[in-house]
Design an enzyme around this catalytic site. Structure first.
Site, PDB file in Angstrom:
ATOM      1  CB  CYS C  59      34.801  37.677   9.579  1.00 48.21           C
ATOM      2  SG  CYS C  59      35.912  36.327   9.982  1.00 48.21           S
ATOM      3  CB  THR C  61      39.088  38.231  10.999  1.00 46.87           C
ATOM      4  OG1 THR C  61      39.301  36.827  10.921  1.00 46.87           O
ATOM      5  CG2 THR C  61      40.366  38.966  10.655  1.00 46.87           C
ATOM      6  CG  HIS C  64      40.462  38.589  16.402  1.00 44.35           C
ATOM      7  ND1 HIS C  64      40.558  38.214  17.715  1.00 44.35           N
ATOM      8  CD2 HIS C  64      40.023  37.498  15.732  1.00 44.35           C
ATOM      9  CE1 HIS C  64      40.202  36.936  17.839  1.00 44.35           C
ATOM     10  NE2 HIS C  64      39.864  36.480  16.652  1.00 44.35           N
ATOM     11  CG  HIS C  84      37.657  39.063   5.292  1.00 45.77           C
ATOM     12  ND1 HIS C  84      37.831  39.622   6.524  1.00 45.77           N
ATOM     13  CD2 HIS C  84      37.241  37.806   5.502  1.00 45.77           C
ATOM     14  CE1 HIS C  84      37.554  38.725   7.456  1.00 45.77           C
ATOM     15  NE2 HIS C  84      37.175  37.627   6.861  1.00 45.77           N
ATOM     16  CD  GLU C  85      32.613  37.052   6.328  1.00 47.67           C
ATOM     17  OE1 GLU C  85      31.403  37.301   6.511  1.00 47.67           O
ATOM     18  OE2 GLU C  85      33.258  36.287   7.056  1.00 47.67           O
ATOM     19  CB  CYS C 117      55.146  29.986  -3.237  1.00 49.78           C
ATOM     20  SG  CYS C 117      53.421  29.653  -2.847  1.00 49.78           S
ATOM     21  CB  ILE C 196      32.332  28.495   9.606  1.00 48.20           C
ATOM     22  CG1 ILE C 196      32.803  29.860   9.076  1.00 48.20           C
ATOM     23  CG2 ILE C 196      32.962  27.376   8.795  1.00 48.20           C
ATOM     24  CD1 ILE C 196      34.302  30.111   9.230  1.00 48.20           C
ATOM     25  NE  ARG C 221      27.601  31.627  17.817  1.00 46.64           N
ATOM     26  CZ  ARG C 221      28.894  31.901  17.706  1.00 46.64           C
ATOM     27  NH1 ARG C 221      29.789  31.044  18.170  1.00 46.64           N
ATOM     28  NH2 ARG C 221      29.302  33.013  17.141  1.00 46.64           N
ATOM     29  N   GLY C 284      38.554  25.400  12.999  1.00 47.33           N
ATOM     30  CA  GLY C 284      38.588  26.357  14.108  1.00 47.33           C
ATOM     31  C   GLY C 284      40.014  26.579  14.566  1.00 47.33           C
TER      32      GLY C 284
END
Lengths: 364, 364, 364, 364
Positions: C59, C61, C64, C84-85, C117, C196, C221, C284
């Protein structure tokens, strides 16, 4: 908020770890009646909370269990401590519990959802297919102590009148029903003025309903409907009820029907009084099948009909908290009697008489 | 889009101002049957549009009128030209009309709303309390010409197969029902596979339904349900229909019930097959009262039940336009016969036989 | 569903309780880059599931974190295993786990909500204020094994192509965005065609969108946007993009804006192309503040703007399951590369080049 | 309802067909200022209603027109009679008018929708793309008579205080904004306490809002906010406004933001104070572009942002009628001055001073 002499204490009470047994109302065998028994205090697991019951209240369900009617025969496995409307003070908590501590004033959502079915995993835990109800499927609150999973505990404002704390289950039914759609500026019919219907009247008015028409056969309850703020209170035995409902709405019919009677005639009247394009929220449980004029009353009318069950977990509880905090919601008129838990059978008799509304069971 | 030999002409036809009379199917008297008559061409007002009928189609309502059943006896005032499903070409327009011109290919919403009641003034004209239906309350489209208020005219894509243009009324019923709630990724039961049910199957699939289960007693219609894309087609006479519906949904039940049968047994089956928290959209009109298990099927289920009437004005029409433009919606399987308008009685016979689906009435 | 050579095995593999260490990609220190390390296999608690990673995907992320940009410097506490995927097979389960067993093919929601919460308690766990993300806040899936709480596990159809199983996190973002409002029969703009956005194109078409316009600066793309089913693909560098969007919608503008670029210019273009009364769903993430023409683009337009975060727990997952089961959603075009986990740095380089879409990380 | 000496007369006044000219406030030329002129009484068509103006009120828009600012230069074509907030008595009606008659007490929706665009045909006439505003695009109500299409007329309760009848346009803005989502039991921030903000405070409280926090720079208006029922009134110039808003909501933020200021700082403050998952309804019109922290304030927050324009036709009007009928909505505190129409320039001066709220213009 009504004044009350029953204010909570300002400091938390110490836990009493030594108490091993407690008094409880027990449906001991498969038959009518209950017994007052000394039973063990419930053991709690790491995610449980033990609550010392301060006040409980009686629901029609408790009468079904007491009477051992066909529903109870099918659902209840004795021995069982009934009771699913209560409040109290936290006595002790399991080791994983973080959100409450001993001394906190609490009530609880007594529907324990499974957490794993599609309803639970998509925000509809209130209609979980595998729900267990504390006080129906497992031991409940008509006792000195009751065991509640932490996730189901609801912390109460210590300023709340204590006996009101036991009314959040039925108040939640009312709030769930009233706020299941738009209510501000709407004309509303509440059919059936048991405690939930009475609460619904007050909640609808507080949330901006333009007109609330209450319909109820019992004159005692009609008087309470007026106290709770209904603009018009009608006796359905009078033969012009529908006409009066239409006249009060300029011939259009009510925008919102809140069906709390579960009675064939009440349901029929409510749908006939519903405006084209209106909302009908059904909470009252019919004890048998209902004959409906679906073509005229639902289809051509373009009506929206909602089945309402329990309270939304926990949106409804937040809504109740906000309504009670505002100080304009008075629950006192709905409370008709205070009876010690040990006199439970007397409460059953009162309920059968039709001259009671909500009965608060106080400590043994 | 299916190929068709019936493509519209590429140029608009000239108006024919001289024609004074026309052929029409007329319910002439209060009794069974119709007559083929020569009647005056309708006079139009400043906001009206005169349409030369290109194709019409037959609805169950027309059979009620033909048979002169109790509903018809109550509602219809002869003499009347029936017919409320049609398309055609604009012949001439009133002086205030700005949105269409002679030669345009059009259909129309035949529910003429009053425009002044609370429903009309709050975006619910489809459930106007004072609605007049062209072809039921005033002269309709089983004629050479029909008069339509400009506001009710719907311009069609000239590329649309002409006979499809007459199907927008029942297609609109289906689209209104399917899109009355979430449909993408949902499991769906369509109970009753008349033309509207058949259209609903195709529309639900196009809009992302995960599974469409069609239930229909008539084997001819069951075959059409398969053609329209139903994943599973069941005969309710078989005694394990409900079990199969539950098995196909992992025991959960369908997310969405589209009730198109109006039949007590179909309604009951549909509600039993509906999942807890599901949506039931009711379009089929029961001819008598319906007995329902409200407690189990609506209230405890937390179901949402919607009465569906007509087509939303004009949201449903925009939705149909978009679906048809996409080119993936094939209406042809639903069309079973083409019959000239003059042979109207033959169409009635076919409809009674159960071996017809949608009958297109072509020009005299 | 696209054919694939990567079918899952037909039998569950035995657990391997003896393995004590594993290979992992580790952000070891507060600076750019990662290391390939041998680390202990995670210990699981009673409600946890240990999953043997079969495939993971990369991803933005992760880039980053790799680059150690300002966001990463603020959020990440090394040492951390990112990722995380993913998907994989259950290796072993804690003693309280009931819903999965060793050998099951699974993925997981990596947002671990607090559960306490107000957001969590009212059906909005996807915007929990105290969320911890596995792979960002705690060790993730770029390793041989990953530890997941049972509540976050999602069981996969064993028939699903294995590498697709690692794409449910970004596919879920797309499904959440597309289905956040009505989509059937609507005209749609997808601004930004990263993975996405590409998924959103396909999902919108499957759910009945009438027209999907994709806007993307990167020609690589744009080609993928066409493959995923976009009806119109535009390069915003061309100066008539807005005009073309309006022309394609009869001058009205698109009904639905799906903003996937997070770029000031993309956001502006999207809002200008949005019809009056339309829906703008923003996913986004802009890296800085955005200047908006709120008066013209939101207020006078009566627009509905939705912030979209994560995936709804677990409604979005049920929706994905249904879409994938239907067999019409092909994820393959979005997968541009397969790279072994050990060559993670190569994946980072590819991502920076702009010539990659979704990169699948295969086993070490 | 406040007492008022201004009760309507009990009998309808006779029409005065002979009056040919009338006094009017006229923006005569393209520049600042207005003139008091004698002009012809408007001629009405068959679907029009001529109303004798009883009271009018002044909107910020009128000040823009008076000042001839850039917006006015673009929009206004002199000569024009401004004025779009008014009430009066029907003087005469066109031949097709059926819903009102001479003598009726009325106000009107001054947005005249085209009726033919997609917004108008799908229940969104309040955002019609071809709207004409009476008093902005055509002659308005700052005159003895004003011409209104029948469809736009709203009949008033003859018991309503007359001057309140001129306030339904801004009251409708407030009602539209407050009721654009759930309000009962919610915490609410009203940013900007001009007349619409002040009305919004009272409407939110009446509809069950749990807490209303008003934020306003002008001390005169802050005092009015208190009078209208705000629970907390804050001065944004004080540097801890946001902290106070968060403290008042247990650190969660407000459930609902009603943005009435149109000011960059107010918008920013409002969004920072909005809870995760909250609703922001924007009515105040920024005079220039606004810089927003979209990532933090909308996207990660999962916020719903609504652009609010005008009043829903005519749902908002029915809602206002219901609220006013209830007798609990007091509009008087918002009325700061009464000035005869001929002294219009004085009203402009007052408005510029910041020491006025709503100015009622009485008859010449």
């Amino acid at each position: 908020m009504a004044t009350t002499t029953n204010q909570p204490e300002t400091q938390a009470r110490p836990a009493s770890p030594e108490q091993k047994t407690m008094q409880a109302i027990v449906k001991a065998t498969a038959g009518p009646g209950v017994e007052l028994r000394e039973v063990p205090v419930p053991k709690i697991g790491p995610a449980d909370v033990l609550v010392r019951v301060e006040a409980a209240s009686v629901c029609g369900t408790d009468l079904h269990i007491f009477n051992w009617d066909p529903w109870a025969q099918n659902r209840i496995n004795p021995p069982l401590i009934p009771g699913h409307e209560f409040c109290g003070f936290v006595e002790r908590v399991g080791e994983d519990v973080t959100s409450v501590k001993p001394g906190d004033f609490v009530s609880a959502e007594m529907h324990v959802a499974c957490g794993k079915c599609v309803q639970c995993r998509t925000g509809q835990a209130h209609i979980c297919q595998y729900v267990k109800i504390i006080g129906v499927d497992t031991d409940g609150a008509f006792a000195e102590f009751v065991k509640i999973p932490e996730a189901n505990i609801w912390k109460l404002d210590p300023e709340l009148p204590r006996e009101w704390g036991s009314l959040l289950d039925p108040l939640g039914n009312a709030v769930h029903t009233v706020l299941a759609g738009e209510i501000a500026t709407k004309t509303v019919a509440v059919i059936g003025c048991g405690p939930i219907g009475l609460f619904a009247i007050a909640v609808a008015k507080l949330c901006g309903a333009a007109l609330v028409i209450a319909v109820e056969v019992n004159p005692y309850r009609r008087a309470l409907a007026t106290k709770m703020g209904a603009d018009i209170v009608l006796d359905p035995a009078a033969d012009d009820t529908l006409i009066k409902m239409l006249q009060a709405t300029n011939g259009i019919g009510v925008d919102v029907l809140l069906e709390m009677s579960g009675h064939q005639d009440g349901i029929r009247l409510g749908f006939k009084a519903l405006r084209t394009g209106g909302r009908a929220s059904l909470l009252g449980i019919p004890s048998r099948e209902v004959t409906m004029d679906l073509a005229a009353d639902v289809i051509f009318k373009g009506a929206i009909v909602q089945g309402i069950n329990g309270r939304k977990m926990y949106e409804t509880w937040y809504q109740m908290e906000a309504l009670l905090k505002g100080g304009k919601l008075d629950l006192d008129p709905v409370i008709s009697h205070h009876i010690p838990l040990r006199d439970f059978t007397k409460a059953m008799d009162l309920l059968k008489s039709g001259e009671a509304s909500k009965i608060i069971l106080t400590k043994f």
